[in-house]
Design a protein around this motif. Structure first.
Motif, PDB file in Angstrom:
ATOM      1  N   LEU A 259      -8.430  27.384   2.414  1.00 15.77           N
ATOM      2  CA  LEU A 259      -8.471  27.160   3.859  1.00 15.77           C
ATOM      3  C   LEU A 259      -7.692  25.886   4.171  1.00 15.77           C
ATOM      4  N   GLU A 260      -6.764  26.004   5.137  1.00 15.34           N
ATOM      5  CA  GLU A 260      -5.952  24.852   5.534  1.00 15.34           C
ATOM      6  C   GLU A 260      -5.956  24.751   7.049  1.00 15.34           C
ATOM      7  N   MET A 261      -6.490  23.635   7.564  1.00 11.39           N
ATOM      8  CA  MET A 261      -6.531  23.357   8.987  1.00 11.39           C
ATOM      9  C   MET A 261      -5.831  22.019   9.234  1.00 11.39           C
ATOM     10  N   ASN A 284      -9.934  25.613  -2.535  1.00  9.52           N
ATOM     11  CA  ASN A 284      -8.819  24.792  -2.060  1.00  9.52           C
ATOM     12  C   ASN A 284      -9.033  24.516  -0.579  1.00  9.52           C
ATOM     13  N   LEU A 285      -9.334  23.274  -0.211  1.00  8.10           N
ATOM     14  CA  LEU A 285      -9.701  22.932   1.159  1.00  8.10           C
ATOM     15  C   LEU A 285      -8.818  21.800   1.676  1.00  8.10           C
ATOM     16  N   THR A 286      -8.162  22.041   2.830  1.00 11.68           N
ATOM     17  CA  THR A 286      -7.347  21.024   3.491  1.00 11.68           C
ATOM     18  C   THR A 286      -7.827  20.887   4.927  1.00 11.68           C
ATOM     19  N   LEU A 287      -8.312  19.705   5.287  1.00  5.88           N
ATOM     20  CA  LEU A 287      -8.801  19.429   6.639  1.00  5.88           C
ATOM     21  C   LEU A 287      -8.159  18.136   7.129  1.00  5.88           C
ATOM     22  N   ARG A 288      -7.287  18.267   8.115  1.00  5.50           N
ATOM     23  CA  ARG A 288      -6.646  17.081   8.688  1.00  5.50           C
ATOM     24  C   ARG A 288      -7.321  16.710  10.007  1.00  5.50           C
ATOM     25  N   HIS A 310      -9.653  21.541  -5.245  1.00 11.18           N
ATOM     26  CA  HIS A 310      -8.557  20.838  -4.565  1.00 11.18           C
ATOM     27  C   HIS A 310      -9.059  20.429  -3.179  1.00 11.18           C
ATOM     28  N   LEU A 311      -9.194  19.133  -2.962  1.00 10.08           N
ATOM     29  CA  LEU A 311      -9.755  18.613  -1.715  1.00 10.08           C
ATOM     30  C   LEU A 311      -8.749  17.663  -1.062  1.00 10.08           C
ATOM     31  N   LYS A 312      -8.416  17.974   0.217  1.00 12.96           N
ATOM     32  CA  LYS A 312      -7.500  17.132   0.998  1.00 12.96           C
ATOM     33  C   LYS A 312      -8.167  16.839   2.336  1.00 12.96           C
ATOM     34  N   LEU A 313      -8.531  15.576   2.528  1.00  9.63           N
ATOM     35  CA  LEU A 313      -9.235  15.156   3.736  1.00  9.63           C
ATOM     36  C   LEU A 313      -8.464  14.025   4.399  1.00  9.63           C
ATOM     37  N   TYR A 314      -8.239  14.153   5.707  1.00 11.63           N
ATOM     38  CA  TYR A 314      -7.546  13.116   6.458  1.00 11.63           C
ATOM     39  C   TYR A 314      -8.474  12.574   7.547  1.00 11.63           C
ATOM     40  N   ALA A 315      -8.581  11.245   7.603  1.00 15.14           N
ATOM     41  CA  ALA A 315      -9.349  10.543   8.647  1.00 15.14           C
ATOM     42  C   ALA A 315     -10.840  10.828   8.578  1.00 15.14           C
ATOM     43  N   ALA A 316     -11.399  11.013   7.372  1.00 16.57           N
ATOM     44  CA  ALA A 316     -12.843  11.235   7.218  1.00 16.57           C
ATOM     45  C   ALA A 316     -13.540   9.881   7.075  1.00 16.57           C
ATOM     46  N   ASN A 317     -13.532   9.101   8.138  1.00 15.72           N
ATOM     47  CA  ASN A 317     -14.032   7.731   8.081  1.00 15.72           C
ATOM     48  C   ASN A 317     -15.543   7.626   8.227  1.00 15.72           C
ATOM     49  N   LEU A 318     -16.215   8.709   8.555  1.00 18.50           N
ATOM     50  CA  LEU A 318     -17.668   8.656   8.749  1.00 18.50           C
ATOM     51  C   LEU A 318     -18.443   8.944   7.466  1.00 18.50           C
ATOM     52  N   VAL A 319     -17.741   9.119   6.357  1.00 28.10           N
ATOM     53  CA  VAL A 319     -18.413   9.295   5.065  1.00 28.10           C
ATOM     54  C   VAL A 319     -18.605   7.910   4.441  1.00 28.10           C
ATOM     55  N   SER A 320     -19.818   7.598   4.063  1.00 23.92           N
ATOM     56  CA  SER A 320     -20.117   6.268   3.520  1.00 23.92           C
ATOM     57  C   SER A 320     -19.688   6.161   2.066  1.00 23.92           C
ATOM     58  N   ASP A 321     -19.576   4.941   1.580  1.00 18.10           N
ATOM     59  CA  ASP A 321     -19.203   4.703   0.179  1.00 18.10           C
ATOM     60  C   ASP A 321     -20.243   5.284  -0.776  1.00 18.10           C
ATOM     61  N   ASP A 322     -21.513   5.126  -0.438  1.00 17.44           N
ATOM     62  CA  ASP A 322     -22.564   5.655  -1.316  1.00 17.44           C
ATOM     63  C   ASP A 322     -22.469   7.173  -1.451  1.00 17.44           C
ATOM     64  N   LYS A 323     -22.154   7.838  -0.372  1.00 15.68           N
ATOM     65  CA  LYS A 323     -22.052   9.302  -0.433  1.00 15.68           C
ATOM     66  C   LYS A 323     -20.816   9.734  -1.232  1.00 15.68           C
ATOM     67  N   TRP A 324     -19.707   8.977  -1.107  1.00 12.64           N
ATOM     68  CA  TRP A 324     -18.540   9.279  -1.942  1.00 12.64           C
ATOM     69  C   TRP A 324     -18.892   9.139  -3.422  1.00 12.64           C
ATOM     70  N   ILE A 325     -19.621   8.088  -3.765  1.00  9.97           N
ATOM     71  CA  ILE A 325     -19.997   7.868  -5.165  1.00  9.97           C
ATOM     72  C   ILE A 325     -20.858   9.024  -5.669  1.00  9.97           C
ATOM     73  N   GLU A 326     -21.823   9.469  -4.837  1.00  9.21           N
ATOM     74  CA  GLU A 326     -22.670  10.594  -5.240  1.00  9.21           C
ATOM     75  C   GLU A 326     -21.842  11.870  -5.424  1.00  9.21           C
ATOM     76  N   PHE A 327     -20.886  12.092  -4.519  1.00  2.20           N
ATOM     77  CA  PHE A 327     -20.050  13.284  -4.623  1.00  2.20           C
ATOM     78  C   PHE A 327     -19.198  13.260  -5.888  1.00  2.20           C
ATOM     79  N   PHE A 328     -18.577  12.120  -6.175  1.00  2.00           N
ATOM     80  CA  PHE A 328     -17.752  12.032  -7.388  1.00  2.00           C
ATOM     81  C   PHE A 328     -18.593  12.186  -8.652  1.00  2.00           C
ATOM     82  N   THR A 329     -19.826  11.654  -8.620  1.00  2.00           N
ATOM     83  CA  THR A 329     -20.681  11.732  -9.801  1.00  2.00           C
ATOM     84  C   THR A 329     -21.102  13.168 -10.105  1.00  2.00           C
ATOM     85  N   LYS A 330     -21.415  13.956  -9.059  1.00  2.00           N
ATOM     86  CA  LYS A 330     -21.947  15.303  -9.271  1.00  2.00           C
ATOM     87  C   LYS A 330     -20.880  16.406  -9.219  1.00  2.00           C
TER      88      LYS A 330
END
Length: 614
Positions: A259-261, A284-288, A310-330
């Motif tokens: 999906l590409e938006m 494969n996800l692309t969200l601009r 494959h994850l492509k995210l643009y301007a996803a500024n409302l995701v916190s650092d802690d949530k990014w860490i949890e996502f990368f870990t799991k």
């Protein structure tokens, strides 16, 4: 005495300006009313006399038509009624014609008649009074802003809004019909800016896709459209800014994997969750422009174990650092591509280190316009030994040595290297690329004023890397405004470096971007694009603000690059009256001639003969 007392007892109230005016001019409202009644009675008597005379004639005619000794049949009854109706219609027309003649000729009483009609006609209610809506007959309070309906009555608020909306729609449709050729030209120029040149009519498939896009709000589902067509529809609808909660489900299917938006500005957090609930197999996800992509969306991905690779995210500024860490870990163990852009709040160096530690299989990494990354992030990337594509653009200052260490650590396996806005990079970075990178196909190195023309020359001289397919050295030049001509040793890509670049990669180059490389002299451009050397694979070129470019140089580019489709030349003020070959978009030259379409293919000999390129 008694007479004086009687006169003094008369009480008079204040008079209006109209009353004073009528009294001063001997005009009496009672007299006007009496005259009106008299004329009305005379007209009524005259019409009655005429009707009686005509009615007698009609009756005599009818009696002549009917035999005395026979009863009236149904057909005769219809004829008689038809004749009577016709007679009455003639009488009415005669009255109307007489009235119109009187009004046209005028007369001593014509103006008085109009004044009397205005006096006795119904006036519009004043603000604050109650009135029935002309359209819906609803009773409402009149205001100074109440609109007038088509028949002269007033409209309520709701009907007024509907009328204004309908007027705007009608005006818009009329403007579209009137500005048809202009809109077509505008669309053509927009396509040229995108590098799209259309020869002839659109294909049936393209016409169908455009029809769907123009009527997207009436579409219930896409059915069995191929993925390529759905992707094209997504781009068109994103450009129109109509990707919303209503249109998003059209792109979702249970077996969807890609999906590409390109514009998600109209989506909310619930809509992103809907993507994964409708399409749980997405990889494969692309969200601009994903401004509403929040922590709860990543929570849903983690809980449902969505197999994103494959994850492509643009301007996803409302995701916190802690949530990014949890996502990368799991979920980081399955990631192969990660592209994040426009992050000005989250993703600092510590979060990025968790990314590197938990995503060992990353092959493509793009971190652009990330405001909180620095040299520590560059050092962490050195641990990703499987990287094949690396694109970086940081806001914080970084050292040239950090870039050198990074390239020496991962450059041997890179196919793509993009370094933008690294203002402290110098010739040592170019030397590291020359030494360590031997499989590059795409090289971007922009916005730098420390690397010299000598550094670029040494990069391409005896380089073991095969010819590049994509080159972007935009804005590699001196920016000292006190010395506009530059230093003695040219900064950025200059004459010798440009010739070395074309000698190394010209045979396989498809995209050449050198805007604002203003230290390239005219003789270098003449030597490279002399009309004799040929670069058969170049399709896109940008020479904007290369100030030595003139009309013969552009003509030489057309002759030396037979497959070119898009040439951008903003700021090249010496270019004029260029004959553009068929199928080529020349952008940024306002005084260039229209495309020359000739039978039998290109006629470059005619184009170049006038410029001494033969």
């Amino acid at each position: 005495m008694s007479g004086r007392r009687t006169s003094n007892n008369r009480i008079r109230g204040p008079q209006s300006a109209l009353t004073d005016f009528l009294a001063a001019n001997n005009i009496s409202a009672a007299q006007i009313s009496a005259d009106y009644e008299r004329r009305r009675r005379e007209a009524q008597q005259q019409s009655e006399q005429e009707a009686a005379a005509n009615g007698t004639i009609v009756e005599e005619d009818v009696e002549e038509q009917q035999p005395d000794d026979c009863e009236e049949t149904a057909l005769q009854k219809k004829k008689r009624k038809r004749a009577e109706d016709k007679a009455r219609k003639k009488i009415k027309e005669g009255k109307n014609s007489k009235k119109s003649k009187k009004n046209k000729k005028g007369g001593p009483d014509g103006e008085d008649s109009d004044a009397a009609f205005d006096m006795y006609s119904k006036s519009k209610p004043l603000p604050g009074q109650l009135e029935n809506c002309e359209k819906c007959e609803k009773r409402f309070t009149v205001t100074p802003y109440s609109k007038t309906g088509p028949e002269g009555g007033l409209l309520c608020v709701k009907c007024s809004k509907e009328q204004e909306t309908q007027k705007k729609k009608d005006a818009k449709s009329t403007a579209k019909k009137q500005a048809g050729p202009r809109e077509k030209r505008r669309q053509t120029e927009s396509s040229k800016l995108d590098g799209i040149i259309l020869d002839g009519a659109l294909s049936l498939q393209d016409l169908c896709i455009r029809t769907i896009a123009n009527n997207i709000h009436d579409v219930e589902e896409f059915g069995d459209l191929p993925q390529k067509s759905i992707k094209t529809l997504g781009h068109i609808l994103s450009k129109k800014r109509v990707i919303t909660s209503r249109t998003l489900p059209l792109f979702l299917r249970p077996d969807l994997e890609t999906l590409e938006m390109t514009d998600c500005g109209g989506l909310e957090a619930e809509d992103y969750i809907k993507i994964f609930s409708f399409s749980p197999k997405i990889q494969n996800l692309t969200l601009r422009q994903a401004g509403q992509f929040k922590d709860e969306v990543l929570d849903y991905i983690i809980e449902r174990d969505i197999p994103i690779r494959h994850l492509k995210l643009y301007a996803a500024n409302l995701v916190s650092d802690d949530k990014w860490i949890e996502f990368f870990t799991k979920c980081g163990h399955r990631l192969e591509t990660l592209q994040l852009r426009e992050l000005d709040y989250s993703m600092d160096d510590i979060t990025f280190m968790h990314l590197v530690r938990n995503c060992p299989d990353l092959k493509r990494l793009k971190m652009k316009k990330c405001w909180r990354l620095s040299d520590r992030a560059l050092g962490a990337i050195q641990e990703l030994k499987n990287l094949e594509h690396l694109s970086l653009q940081f806001k914080l200052p970084t050292s040239a040595q950090s870039l050198v260490d990074l390239i020496m650590a991962v450059g041997f396996n890179l196919r793509t290297l993009s370094l933008e806005d690294f203002h402290d990079a110098d010739n040592s970075v170019l030397q590291a690329i020359h030494t360590q990178c031997s499989q590059l196909q795409k090289l971007r190195f922009t916005d730098n004023d420390l690397c010299t023309d000598t550094g670029f020359t040494e990069l391409f001289t005896d380089w073991s890397n095969p010819p590049l397919i994509f080159v972007d050295f935009s804005s590699s030049r001196s920016i000292d405004y006190n010395n506009p001509d530059g230093t003695e040793e040219a900064l950025g890509l200059g004459t010798v470096g440009f010739e070395a670049l074309m000698a190394h990669s010209g045979s396989q180059l498809e995209t050449l971007l050198i805007p604002s490389c203003r230290h390239i002299e005219r003789e270098a451009l003449e030597n490279v694009f002399d009309g004799k050397k040929e670069y058969p694979t170049i399709k896109t070129a940008d020479i904007s603000f290369v100030k030595r470019t003139d009309t013969p140089i552009v003509a030489g580019i057309f002759k030396s690059c037979p497959r070119i489709r898009k040439l951008t030349a903003f700021g090249c003020f010496s270019v004029s009256d260029v004959m553009v070959p068929k199928g080529v978009a020349l952008i940024g030259v306002p005084n260039a001639q229209d495309s020359i379409i000739q039978e039998g293919g290109y006629d470059f000999d005619m184009i170049s003969a006038g410029f001494g390129l033969m």
